[in-house]
Design a protein around this motif. Structure first.
Motif, PDB file in Angstrom:
ATOM      1  N   ALA A  77      -5.792  -5.212  -1.872  1.00  0.00           N
ATOM      2  CA  ALA A  77      -6.609  -6.157  -2.644  1.00  0.00           C
ATOM      3  C   ALA A  77      -7.551  -5.446  -3.597  1.00  0.00           C
ATOM      4  CB  ALA A  77      -7.399  -7.053  -1.691  1.00  0.00           C
ATOM      5  N   LEU A  78      -7.783  -4.148  -3.367  1.00  0.00           N
ATOM      6  CA  LEU A  78      -8.665  -3.354  -4.225  1.00  0.00           C
ATOM      7  C   LEU A  78      -7.891  -2.495  -5.212  1.00  0.00           C
ATOM      8  CD1 LEU A  78     -11.121  -2.148  -1.438  1.00  0.00           C
ATOM      9  CD2 LEU A  78     -11.608  -3.874  -3.193  1.00  0.00           C
ATOM     10  N   THR A  79      -6.568  -2.669  -5.273  1.00  0.00           N
ATOM     11  CA  THR A  79      -5.713  -1.826  -6.095  1.00  0.00           C
ATOM     12  C   THR A  79      -4.928  -2.686  -7.081  1.00  0.00           C
ATOM     13  OG1 THR A  79      -5.444  -0.302  -4.224  1.00  0.00           O
ATOM     14  CG2 THR A  79      -3.896  -0.073  -6.053  1.00  0.00           C
ATOM     15  N   GLY A  80      -5.032  -2.367  -8.367  1.00  0.00           N
ATOM     16  CA  GLY A  80      -4.290  -3.110  -9.375  1.00  0.00           C
ATOM     17  C   GLY A  80      -5.198  -3.704 -10.430  1.00  0.00           C
ATOM     18  N   PRO A  81      -4.613  -4.378 -11.406  1.00  0.00           N
ATOM     19  CA  PRO A  81      -5.411  -4.942 -12.498  1.00  0.00           C
ATOM     20  C   PRO A  81      -6.332  -6.047 -12.015  1.00  0.00           C
ATOM     21  CG  PRO A  81      -3.145  -5.709 -12.636  1.00  0.00           C
ATOM     22  CD  PRO A  81      -3.165  -4.660 -11.573  1.00  0.00           C
ATOM     23  N   ALA A  82      -7.473  -6.173 -12.675  1.00  0.00           N
ATOM     24  CA  ALA A  82      -8.456  -7.180 -12.267  1.00  0.00           C
ATOM     25  C   ALA A  82      -7.933  -8.588 -12.454  1.00  0.00           C
ATOM     26  CB  ALA A  82      -9.751  -6.980 -13.059  1.00  0.00           C
ATOM     27  N   ASP A  83      -7.065  -8.781 -13.449  1.00  0.00           N
ATOM     28  CA  ASP A  83      -6.602 -10.132 -13.776  1.00  0.00           C
ATOM     29  C   ASP A  83      -5.138 -10.365 -13.448  1.00  0.00           C
ATOM     30  OD1 ASP A  83      -5.605  -8.392 -15.595  1.00  0.00           O
ATOM     31  OD2 ASP A  83      -6.206  -9.524 -17.380  1.00  0.00           O
ATOM     32  N   GLY A  84      -4.585  -9.589 -12.526  1.00  0.00           N
ATOM     33  CA  GLY A  84      -3.182  -9.747 -12.176  1.00  0.00           C
ATOM     34  C   GLY A  84      -2.932  -9.481 -10.715  1.00  0.00           C
ATOM     35  N   ALA A  85      -1.644  -9.365 -10.375  1.00  0.00           N
ATOM     36  CA  ALA A  85      -1.253  -9.127  -8.989  1.00  0.00           C
ATOM     37  C   ALA A  85      -1.707  -7.750  -8.531  1.00  0.00           C
ATOM     38  CB  ALA A  85       0.264  -9.248  -8.843  1.00  0.00           C
ATOM     39  N   PRO A  86      -2.037  -7.604  -7.252  1.00  0.00           N
ATOM     40  CA  PRO A  86      -2.387  -6.277  -6.721  1.00  0.00           C
ATOM     41  C   PRO A  86      -1.171  -5.366  -6.725  1.00  0.00           C
ATOM     42  CG  PRO A  86      -2.215  -7.860  -4.948  1.00  0.00           C
ATOM     43  CD  PRO A  86      -2.071  -8.645  -6.207  1.00  0.00           C
ATOM     44  N   LEU A  87      -1.392  -4.093  -6.431  1.00  0.00           N
ATOM     45  CA  LEU A  87      -0.326  -3.096  -6.461  1.00  0.00           C
ATOM     46  C   LEU A  87      -0.213  -2.370  -5.122  1.00  0.00           C
ATOM     47  CD1 LEU A  87      -0.839  -1.363  -9.942  1.00  0.00           C
ATOM     48  CD2 LEU A  87       0.914  -3.024  -9.319  1.00  0.00           C
ATOM     49  N   ALA A  88       1.005  -1.936  -4.844  1.00  0.00           N
ATOM     50  CA  ALA A  88       1.263  -1.062  -3.700  1.00  0.00           C
ATOM     51  C   ALA A  88       2.050   0.137  -4.195  1.00  0.00           C
ATOM     52  CB  ALA A  88       2.063  -1.792  -2.625  1.00  0.00           C
ATOM     53  N   PRO A  89       1.531   1.348  -4.082  1.00  0.00           N
ATOM     54  CA  PRO A  89       2.317   2.531  -4.465  1.00  0.00           C
ATOM     55  C   PRO A  89       3.439   2.756  -3.462  1.00  0.00           C
ATOM     56  CG  PRO A  89       0.250   3.192  -3.462  1.00  0.00           C
ATOM     57  CD  PRO A  89       0.207   1.700  -3.562  1.00  0.00           C
ATOM     58  N   ASP A  90       4.541   3.302  -3.935  1.00  0.00           N
ATOM     59  CA  ASP A  90       5.693   3.512  -3.043  1.00  0.00           C
ATOM     60  C   ASP A  90       5.545   4.830  -2.280  1.00  0.00           C
ATOM     61  OD1 ASP A  90       6.027   5.064  -5.297  1.00  0.00           O
ATOM     62  OD2 ASP A  90       8.210   4.928  -5.283  1.00  0.00           O
ATOM     63  N   VAL A  91       4.509   4.906  -1.467  1.00  0.00           N
ATOM     64  CA  VAL A  91       4.247   6.083  -0.657  1.00  0.00           C
ATOM     65  C   VAL A  91       3.591   5.620   0.639  1.00  0.00           C
ATOM     66  CG1 VAL A  91       2.007   6.460  -1.747  1.00  0.00           C
ATOM     67  CG2 VAL A  91       3.179   8.387  -0.672  1.00  0.00           C
ATOM     68  N   ALA A  92       3.887   6.314   1.726  1.00  0.00           N
ATOM     69  CA  ALA A  92       3.462   5.881   3.060  1.00  0.00           C
ATOM     70  C   ALA A  92       2.027   6.299   3.359  1.00  0.00           C
ATOM     71  CB  ALA A  92       4.410   6.437   4.115  1.00  0.00           C
ATOM     72  N   ILE A  93       1.082   5.721   2.648  1.00  0.00           N
ATOM     73  CA  ILE A  93      -0.322   6.083   2.825  1.00  0.00           C
ATOM     74  C   ILE A  93      -0.829   5.679   4.199  1.00  0.00           C
ATOM     75  CG2 ILE A  93      -2.668   5.613   2.017  1.00  0.00           C
ATOM     76  CD1 ILE A  93      -1.486   5.340  -0.802  1.00  0.00           C
ATOM     77  N   MET A  94      -0.613   4.415   4.579  1.00  0.00           N
ATOM     78  CA  MET A  94      -1.171   3.938   5.839  1.00  0.00           C
ATOM     79  C   MET A  94      -0.545   4.620   7.045  1.00  0.00           C
ATOM     80  SD  MET A  94      -3.697   2.287   5.135  1.00  0.00           S
ATOM     81  CE  MET A  94      -3.991   2.356   6.893  1.00  0.00           C
ATOM     82  N   GLU A  95       0.729   4.966   6.962  1.00  0.00           N
ATOM     83  CA  GLU A  95       1.355   5.654   8.086  1.00  0.00           C
ATOM     84  C   GLU A  95       0.641   6.979   8.368  1.00  0.00           C
ATOM     85  OE1 GLU A  95       2.817   4.000   5.785  1.00  0.00           O
ATOM     86  OE2 GLU A  95       4.739   3.133   6.396  1.00  0.00           O
TER      87      GLU A  95
END
Length: 532
Positions: A77-95
């Protein structure tokens, strides 16, 4: 000396091994890699075996797809453009972060302590308390920007009033003397000036003035630049150095000399803001007594920020304030350090030298001391005096999100800070469990870069994820799915669907001590003197 956990064995249950074979236990891959790097042995127990008394049996888990784990953490929810859909990078950060937290829980368990903290939630606690939102190339905190240059992108962090004061000088060096008369504001002046300069030129000029500015680097290039080479790093980044060597490259040593689990741990925390205090906070949850030491002339700047966030990280800690400009204040600090099991500091090397503090000498004098140094780029190497904060340090490692048009965007909120705090706590607790006597050198850039694994280039938007706004039917389908709690979005990945949760925070367990409230008592007890 070797590695702190040499001679210690951790058990993985058979269900964990099955999940790893199915590719669904990235967390345990990360945990096992970290444990191995710290010197521990990880073995798999057969189903019919009972675990020996001196090993730890981690609970089984199944990792969700990376995009779904990112969504549930609150960081999406804190990643991506302010006026659009959020983003998820294709990397296993949370793991990787969940793996680090699993190791921390296991180490705390060796001391009879249960720690129940969600690694993902740590990324968004400041944002949740402060009401911060995603801003794309503008940081959630608002103080940093990702700006284009002639040949790339730079991260510029002007969060301090002193940074803004230096802008005219910086722009003058860059050949733009019109800052004072710019019709819109400082960021427009900076953007205009940098568009015709090289990224390297912008960074070198800014760092010359002590400004937190960094080139947005490709991960593989970052891990092979002059600073990384000087520190013995290679691609991919190790999250920290142990006794001057990147974790994973340290010889195992001769064995484990454990500290009795009943022995109290004393942590002297000289750090400020977020990463260091988070490390101290987590060690406190693992049973340590924490003494926070601040300068009476320059206390922790976080005291002027959101009180709830400061309380969250510092409640239950003793507060000592010293005048470090006087011989008496510096002597009291040295005496406190002499009683510590762990010292956490986040100063550039020259600042410690000015105080007459040499970590190597103190480690040689106190064989069970663990010293944790947290800096932007590391205590060694040609960039050791550079300034960095969480957003720009992450960008310097290549840990950013990339929009569909190729524009880099900040990842979460000052992501390198909580990531560094967690890894520093893991390293410190491992050293304590192993008997101490180690120097943990952790750089914000390297800790953040380690989350990218072997990805050589900036992480793309996850091609397997699809976003959709919350609809009326979603809101009516069950509790907890309203737009206010999800941030208005869902993400679909690998045939599963999850809400993009807003960042959340824990409730502070109490109120942090006022500046210096415990000075007299702590110095009388631990330093044998009254404050000077």
């Amino acid at each position: 000396m070797g590695l702190p956990l040499a001679g210690l064995t951790f058990l993985a249950a058979p269900t964990d091994l099955q999940q790893e074979k199915q590719g669904g236990a990235g967390m345990w891959f990360a945990a096992r890699e970290l444990l191995h790097g710290l010197g521990a042995t990880v073995v798999h127990r057969q189903a019919a075996e009972d675990p020996p008394a001196d090993v730890i049996d981690p609970a089984p888990t199944v990792d969700p797809p990376s995009a779904l784990a990112w969504a549930r953490s609150g960081a999406m929810a804190l990643t991506g453009p302010a006026d659009g859909a959020p983003l998820a990078p294709d990397v296993a950060i949370m793991e990787r972060l969940d793996g680090a937290m699993a190791v921390f829980r296991l180490l705390a368990a060796t001391r009879g302590q249960r720690v129940d903290v969600d690694a993902g939630a740590l990324l968004g606690e400041r944002a949740a308390i402060s009401g911060l939102t995603r801003g794309g190339p503008r940081s959630a905190g608002g103080g940093a920007r990702l700006l284009p240059t002639r040949d790339g992108w730079v991260a510029v962090n002007l969060a301090r009033a002193s940074d803004l004061d230096l802008l005219p000088a910086w722009l003058s060096i860059a050949g733009n003397d019109h800052y004072q008369n710019h019709p819109v504001g400082p960021w427009d002046a900076v953007t205009t000036a940098f568009a015709r300069l090289s990224a390297r030129c912008v960074v070198s000029q800014g760092q010359l003035l002590g400004l937190p500015v960094a080139e947005v680097a490709q991960p593989e290039s970052a891990a092979r630049d002059e600073q990384a080479r000087a520190r013995g790093q290679r691609f991919p980044f190790a999250p920290f150095l142990l006794d001057g060597i990147p974790i994973g490259g340290v010889p195992p040593g001769t064995g484990h000399r454990p500290v009795p689990s009943t022995k109290p741990i004393l942590v002297v925390d000289l750090s400020s803001l977020w990463a260091g205090p988070l490390c101290a906070h987590l060690l406190g949850l693992a049973g340590a007594r924490v003494v926070k030491v601040e300068s009476v002339r320059r206390p922790d700047g976080a005291r002027s920020g959101p009180k709830m966030f400061f309380d969250l990280l510092h409640a239950g800690h003793d507060s000592v304030a010293l005048d470090l400009h006087t011989p008496e204040g510096r002597a009291a600090l040295i005496r406190l350090i002499g009683r510590a099991d762990v010292v956490i500091e986040a100063s550039r090397p020259r600042a410690l030298t000015q105080l007459g503090i040499n970590p190597a000498e103190l480690l040689a004098r106190h064989s069970t001391l663990t010293w944790v140094s947290i800096t932007g780029y590391g205590r060694t190497g040609p960039w050791c005096q550079r300034v960095a904060f969480g957003d720009d340090a992450a960008a310097a490692a290549g840990l950013v999100a990339v929009g569909p048009d190729g524009t880099p965007m900040f990842l979460a909120d000052a992501v390198a800070d909580p990531v560094t705090g967690l890894y520093a706590a893991v390293a410190a607790l491992a050293c304590v469990v192993g008997g101490g006597g180690h120097h943990v050198d952790i750089a914000l850039r390297e800790a953040a870069g380690s989350l990218l694994g072997t990805r050589p280039r900036l992480p793309r938007r996850d091609p397997g994820a699809r976003w959709s706004p919350v609809s009326v039917s979603d809101s009516d389908s069950g509790p907890g799915l309203d737009g206010d709690r999800t941030g208005g979005w869902f993400v679909d990945a690998a045939g599963a669907r999850a809400p993009v949760l807003l960042p959340r925070h824990r409730t502070p367990p109490g109120t942090a001590s006022t500046l210096g409230a415990d000075t007299a008592r702590v110095l009388a007890e631990l330093a044998g003197s009254r404050p000077g």
